[in-house]
Every structure is written in structure tokens, then in C-alpha cells.
Design a protein around this motif. Structure first.
Motif, PDB file in Angstrom:
ATOM      1  N   THR A 235     -23.545  48.154 -26.894  1.00 22.77           N
ATOM      2  CA  THR A 235     -22.673  49.132 -27.534  1.00 22.77           C
ATOM      3  C   THR A 235     -22.280  50.159 -26.485  1.00 22.77           C
ATOM      4  O   THR A 235     -23.087  50.590 -25.677  1.00 22.77           O
ATOM      5  N   ARG A 236     -21.043  50.522 -26.529  1.00 22.69           N
ATOM      6  CA  ARG A 236     -20.532  51.487 -25.561  1.00 22.69           C
ATOM      7  C   ARG A 236     -19.774  52.568 -26.317  1.00 22.69           C
ATOM      8  O   ARG A 236     -18.840  52.288 -27.060  1.00 22.69           O
ATOM      9  N   TYR A 237     -20.186  53.807 -26.128  1.00 20.33           N
ATOM     10  CA  TYR A 237     -19.509  54.939 -26.751  1.00 20.33           C
ATOM     11  C   TYR A 237     -18.467  55.457 -25.779  1.00 20.33           C
ATOM     12  O   TYR A 237     -18.787  55.867 -24.664  1.00 20.33           O
ATOM     13  N   THR A 238     -17.222  55.442 -26.201  1.00 24.61           N
ATOM     14  CA  THR A 238     -16.146  55.856 -25.310  1.00 24.61           C
ATOM     15  C   THR A 238     -15.670  57.274 -25.597  1.00 24.61           C
ATOM     16  O   THR A 238     -14.815  57.776 -24.889  1.00 24.61           O
ATOM     17  N   GLY A 239     -16.212  57.904 -26.605  1.00 24.47           N
ATOM     18  CA  GLY A 239     -15.831  59.277 -26.913  1.00 24.47           C
ATOM     19  C   GLY A 239     -14.727  59.338 -27.945  1.00 24.47           C
ATOM     20  O   GLY A 239     -14.268  58.323 -28.461  1.00 24.47           O
ATOM     21  N   PRO A 240     -14.303  60.550 -28.262  1.00 21.34           N
ATOM     22  CA  PRO A 240     -13.255  60.739 -29.265  1.00 21.34           C
ATOM     23  C   PRO A 240     -11.928  60.128 -28.807  1.00 21.34           C
ATOM     24  O   PRO A 240     -11.610  60.123 -27.628  1.00 21.34           O
ATOM     25  N   LYS A 241     -11.178  59.638 -29.755  1.00 17.75           N
ATOM     26  CA  LYS A 241      -9.919  58.957 -29.441  1.00 17.75           C
ATOM     27  C   LYS A 241      -8.742  59.911 -29.295  1.00 17.75           C
ATOM     28  O   LYS A 241      -7.820  59.650 -28.540  1.00 17.75           O
ATOM     29  N   THR A 242      -8.761  61.029 -30.044  1.00 19.75           N
ATOM     30  CA  THR A 242      -7.621  61.947 -30.006  1.00 19.75           C
ATOM     31  C   THR A 242      -8.087  63.342 -29.588  1.00 19.75           C
ATOM     32  O   THR A 242      -9.282  63.639 -29.575  1.00 19.75           O
ATOM     33  N   ALA A 243      -7.140  64.199 -29.279  1.00 20.50           N
ATOM     34  CA  ALA A 243      -7.460  65.579 -28.905  1.00 20.50           C
ATOM     35  C   ALA A 243      -8.087  66.322 -30.079  1.00 20.50           C
ATOM     36  O   ALA A 243      -8.998  67.128 -29.901  1.00 20.50           O
ATOM     37  N   GLU A 244      -7.619  66.033 -31.301  1.00 21.44           N
ATOM     38  CA  GLU A 244      -8.174  66.687 -32.483  1.00 21.44           C
ATOM     39  C   GLU A 244      -9.621  66.270 -32.692  1.00 21.44           C
ATOM     40  O   GLU A 244     -10.468  67.085 -33.049  1.00 21.44           O
ATOM     41  N   ALA A 245      -9.922  65.000 -32.459  1.00 21.70           N
ATOM     42  CA  ALA A 245     -11.297  64.517 -32.602  1.00 21.70           C
ATOM     43  C   ALA A 245     -12.195  65.127 -31.530  1.00 21.70           C
ATOM     44  O   ALA A 245     -13.348  65.462 -31.798  1.00 21.70           O
ATOM     45  N   LEU A 246     -11.666  65.295 -30.319  1.00 27.80           N
ATOM     46  CA  LEU A 246     -12.432  65.928 -29.253  1.00 27.80           C
ATOM     47  C   LEU A 246     -12.735  67.380 -29.604  1.00 27.80           C
ATOM     48  O   LEU A 246     -13.862  67.851 -29.436  1.00 27.80           O
ATOM     49  N   TYR A 247     -11.737  68.094 -30.116  1.00 28.82           N
ATOM     50  CA  TYR A 247     -11.928  69.486 -30.514  1.00 28.82           C
ATOM     51  C   TYR A 247     -12.960  69.585 -31.636  1.00 28.82           C
ATOM     52  O   TYR A 247     -13.832  70.455 -31.608  1.00 28.82           O
ATOM     53  N   ALA A 248     -12.884  68.695 -32.622  1.00 26.85           N
ATOM     54  CA  ALA A 248     -13.844  68.705 -33.725  1.00 26.85           C
ATOM     55  C   ALA A 248     -15.251  68.403 -33.220  1.00 26.85           C
ATOM     56  O   ALA A 248     -16.222  68.996 -33.685  1.00 26.85           O
ATOM     57  N   ASP A 249     -15.364  67.496 -32.253  1.00 19.75           N
ATOM     58  CA  ASP A 249     -16.670  67.156 -31.682  1.00 19.75           C
ATOM     59  C   ASP A 249     -17.266  68.351 -30.938  1.00 19.75           C
ATOM     60  O   ASP A 249     -18.441  68.668 -31.091  1.00 19.75           O
ATOM     61  N   LYS A 250     -16.448  69.035 -30.153  1.00 17.19           N
ATOM     62  CA  LYS A 250     -16.918  70.222 -29.428  1.00 17.19           C
ATOM     63  C   LYS A 250     -17.296  71.341 -30.387  1.00 17.19           C
ATOM     64  O   LYS A 250     -18.278  72.047 -30.188  1.00 17.19           O
ATOM     65  N   GLN A 251     -16.510  71.501 -31.448  1.00  7.26           N
ATOM     66  CA  GLN A 251     -16.789  72.533 -32.435  1.00  7.26           C
ATOM     67  C   GLN A 251     -18.105  72.244 -33.164  1.00  7.26           C
ATOM     68  O   GLN A 251     -18.903  73.161 -33.411  1.00  7.26           O
ATOM     69  N   LYS A 252     -18.355  70.985 -33.471  1.00  3.52           N
ATOM     70  CA  LYS A 252     -19.601  70.595 -34.141  1.00  3.52           C
ATOM     71  C   LYS A 252     -20.793  70.855 -33.215  1.00  3.52           C
ATOM     72  O   LYS A 252     -21.827  71.374 -33.652  1.00  3.52           O
ATOM     73  N   PHE A 253     -20.668  70.516 -31.936  1.00  6.53           N
ATOM     74  CA  PHE A 253     -21.741  70.760 -30.980  1.00  6.53           C
ATOM     75  C   PHE A 253     -22.013  72.253 -30.849  1.00  6.53           C
ATOM     76  O   PHE A 253     -23.165  72.694 -30.873  1.00  6.53           O
ATOM     77  N   TRP A 254     -20.960  73.059 -30.693  1.00  7.11           N
ATOM     78  CA  TRP A 254     -21.130  74.496 -30.514  1.00  7.11           C
ATOM     79  C   TRP A 254     -21.763  75.126 -31.747  1.00  7.11           C
ATOM     80  O   TRP A 254     -22.608  76.022 -31.635  1.00  7.11           O
TER      81      TRP A 254
END
Length: 51
Positions: free
Chosen positions: A6-25
Motif C-alpha cells: 500500500t502506498r499513500y500518495t497524499g491528498p489529491k486536491t488543494a482543498e483536501a490538503l488544506y483540510a488535512d493540515k487543518q485536522k493535524f493542527w
């Protein structure tokens, strides 16, 4: 047994990346706040019972 790679490639869109960073923070600040509150309570209790 076969192992499935299994390979995690990260969020697909800019909105998903922002949501991921917001969840982490949010998790980080919540954990930090909880640790600070715990330490303050611990120090207050030590001040009460050790003096």
C-alpha cells in the motif's frame, strides 16, 4: 501469505490538503492545550499537598 503493498500518495486536491493540515493542527493544539492544563493542575496540587 501474500503481502499487499500500500502506498499513500497524499491528498489529491488543494482543498483536501488544506483540510488535512487543518485536522493535524487542530489535533496538535488540542493535545498541547490538554498537556498545559494537566501540568497546571499537577503543579497546583503539588503546591497544596507539599507545603
Amino acid at each position: 501469505m501474500a503481502m499487499q503493498a500500500t502506498r499513500y500518495t497524499g491528498p489529491k486536491t488543494a482543498e483536501a490538503l488544506y483540510a488535512d493540515k487543518q485536522k493535524f493542527w487542530s489535533g496538535f493544539t488540542g493535545a498541547t492545550t490538554g498537556a498545559v492544563i494537566f501540568m497546571v493542575i499537577l503543579l497546583v496540587l503539588m503546591g497544596i499537598f507539599l507545603t
